[in-house]
Write a protein that holds these residues in place. Structure first.
Motif, PDB file in Angstrom:
ATOM      1  N   ARG A 143       0.808  -1.225   0.000  1.00  0.00           N
ATOM      2  CA  ARG A 143       0.000   0.000   0.000  1.00  0.00           C
ATOM      3  C   ARG A 143       0.842   1.277   0.000  1.00  0.00           C
ATOM      4  NH1 ARG A 143      -2.729  -3.368   3.673  1.00  0.00           N
ATOM      5  NH2 ARG A 143      -1.701  -2.361   5.448  1.00  0.00           N
ATOM      6  N   GLU A 144       2.141   1.150   0.131  1.00  0.00           N
ATOM      7  CA  GLU A 144       3.004   2.327   0.134  1.00  0.00           C
ATOM      8  C   GLU A 144       2.949   3.036  -1.218  1.00  0.00           C
ATOM      9  OE1 GLU A 144       6.601   1.030   3.219  1.00  0.00           O
ATOM     10  OE2 GLU A 144       6.965   1.117   1.068  1.00  0.00           O
ATOM     11  N   ILE A 145       2.846   4.342  -1.196  1.00  0.00           N
ATOM     12  CA  ILE A 145       2.886   5.085  -2.446  1.00  0.00           C
ATOM     13  C   ILE A 145       4.322   5.123  -2.959  1.00  0.00           C
ATOM     14  CG2 ILE A 145       0.922   6.512  -1.763  1.00  0.00           C
ATOM     15  CD1 ILE A 145       3.016   8.836  -1.480  1.00  0.00           C
ATOM     16  N   ASP A 146       4.455   5.349  -4.251  1.00  0.00           N
ATOM     17  CA  ASP A 146       5.774   5.409  -4.875  1.00  0.00           C
ATOM     18  C   ASP A 146       6.330   6.823  -4.714  1.00  0.00           C
ATOM     19  OD1 ASP A 146       8.037   5.015  -6.428  1.00  0.00           O
ATOM     20  OD2 ASP A 146       6.976   5.427  -8.307  1.00  0.00           O
ATOM     21  N   ALA A 147       6.937   7.073  -3.570  1.00  0.00           N
ATOM     22  CA  ALA A 147       7.551   8.370  -3.279  1.00  0.00           C
ATOM     23  C   ALA A 147       8.776   8.118  -2.413  1.00  0.00           C
ATOM     24  CB  ALA A 147       6.570   9.296  -2.555  1.00  0.00           C
ATOM     25  N   PRO A 148       9.975   8.422  -2.896  1.00  0.00           N
ATOM     26  CA  PRO A 148      11.188   8.148  -2.112  1.00  0.00           C
ATOM     27  C   PRO A 148      11.205   8.887  -0.777  1.00  0.00           C
ATOM     28  CG  PRO A 148      11.747   8.582  -4.409  1.00  0.00           C
ATOM     29  CD  PRO A 148      10.297   8.937  -4.239  1.00  0.00           C
TER      30      PRO A 148
END
Length: 351
Positions: A287-292
């Motif tokens: 569920r983690e968004i793709d944002a470093p």
């Protein structure tokens, strides 16, 4: 004789290294091996052989090779294979030599400490998949700066998001080692749990794919004063924080691309026998968004001198303002978002 049961196998450990704290790592490894329907798997640093044995028995991988440099460990692996009625190839050779001599569909590096000494040869050997564990989190996360620079050819920083920093430093080295061989990587699952980093990489052949992969490398400009960070394609000699005007520090090169592949992780989640903790980690990763990187909620509250509210409320306010935001498995206090520090602070402050 001291017999240990783990998963669906029973084994001895006398004369070889065995870490019971890595059961969760091996549980998830079995789920990933089964999800990917592997047919050929190398456990390059086997010790007792527990990792490879579980892959053979529980994931049903037909061709499993277990290697260790220690003759005593290899004798133990043979005994453990026999005890569990499993067939496997046991080799007793320096892992780098084996990796240069043979190719495997999936190569698994699970060393004691840093995998950096094996990544070059493993990148050559892996045809389709490369799985890597690193337990030297202090160098990776910036606590031991010079050691991190030597081992990973990158500059890590000790920040609020140091756990993800370490994972992306490791991924950056893997991407560079693969690119030298005209190979690219696609991270399918990356998690930092307890004292280690673990990543599962899909390997793709081709110079053009390798070039695209290298474009995902970059730098993080970090402000030690306020915690703000900015992603950079190229390094800067010196910088000034756009939020508080303090001097910034630079980390990298590191991987700034995706680190999770939701479809693969969700399939692994359906694997039978996963512990509650494994399910929680995989579920959060999916569920983690793709944002470093991520922001530490309590650290920001402490700097702003306000009482921390609910993290989920902050995430909801960010989403209502048009930003992507989610929790992260890296930290229970972490917020992943594509918003910058001013917007995060505004979402944290009470109305």
């Amino acid at each position: 004789m001291n017999l240990i049961a783990e998963g669906a196998i029973t084994f001895e450990t006398e004369g070889a290294f065995y870490n019971p704290k890595m059961v969760l790592n091996r549980d998830i490894n079995v789920a990933m091996a089964g999800t990917l329907d592997l047919s050929d798997y190398l456990d390059a640093l086997s010790a007792s052989g527990v990792r490879g044995l579980r892959v053979a028995r529980e994931a049903g991988v037909q061709k499993v090779t277990l290697n260790d440099f220690s003759p005593q460990a290899c004798q133990l692996i043979e005994k453990n294979l026999s005890r569990n009625g499993l067939a496997g190839t046991v080799t007793c050779i320096n892992a780098n030599v084996l990796l240069h001599e043979q190719h495997f569909q999936a190569v698994d590096l699970d060393p004691f400490g840093s995998p950096s000494a094996y990544l070059s040869a493993a990148s050559r050997s892996a045809r389709s998949y490369l799985f890597v564990t690193a337990t030297d989190t202090a160098p990776l996360c910036g606590a031991h700066l010079n050691s991190g620079i030597r081992k990973y050819m990158a500059r890590p920083l000790c920040t609020d998001y140091h756990r993800e920093m370490g994972a992306r430093i490791l991924l950056g080295l893997a991407a560079r080692e693969l690119a030298r061989l005209d190979k690219a990587m696609q991270p399918m699952l990356t998690h930092v749990t307890d004292h280690y980093v673990r990543t599962y990489l899909r390997v793709i052949k081709g110079a053009k794919e390798a070039d695209k992969c290298l474009q995902e490398l970059g730098y993080v400009e970090h402000c030690p004063s306020c915690g703000n960070f900015v992603l950079r394609d190229e390094p800067l000699l010196e910088g000034q924080c756009r939020h508080c005007s303090a001097s910034t520090a630079l980390a990298g090169p590191l991987w700034l691309g995706r680190i999770q592949e939701t479809q693969v992780i969700e399939k692994a989640l359906s694997w039978k026998g996963l512990s509650r903790r494994a399910i929680k980690i995989l579920g959060t990763c999916s569920r983690e968004i793709d944002a470093p990187m991520y922001y530490d909620h309590h650290s920001i509250c402490e700097r702003l001198r306000i009482t921390p509210g609910k993290i989920d409320d902050t995430i909801k306010r960010l989403q209502e303002s048009g930003y992507r935001a989610s929790r992260t498995h890296f930290s229970g206090l972490g917020i992943k978002t594509d918003a910058m520090m001013p917007e995060v602070e505004a979402a944290i402050r009470p109305a």
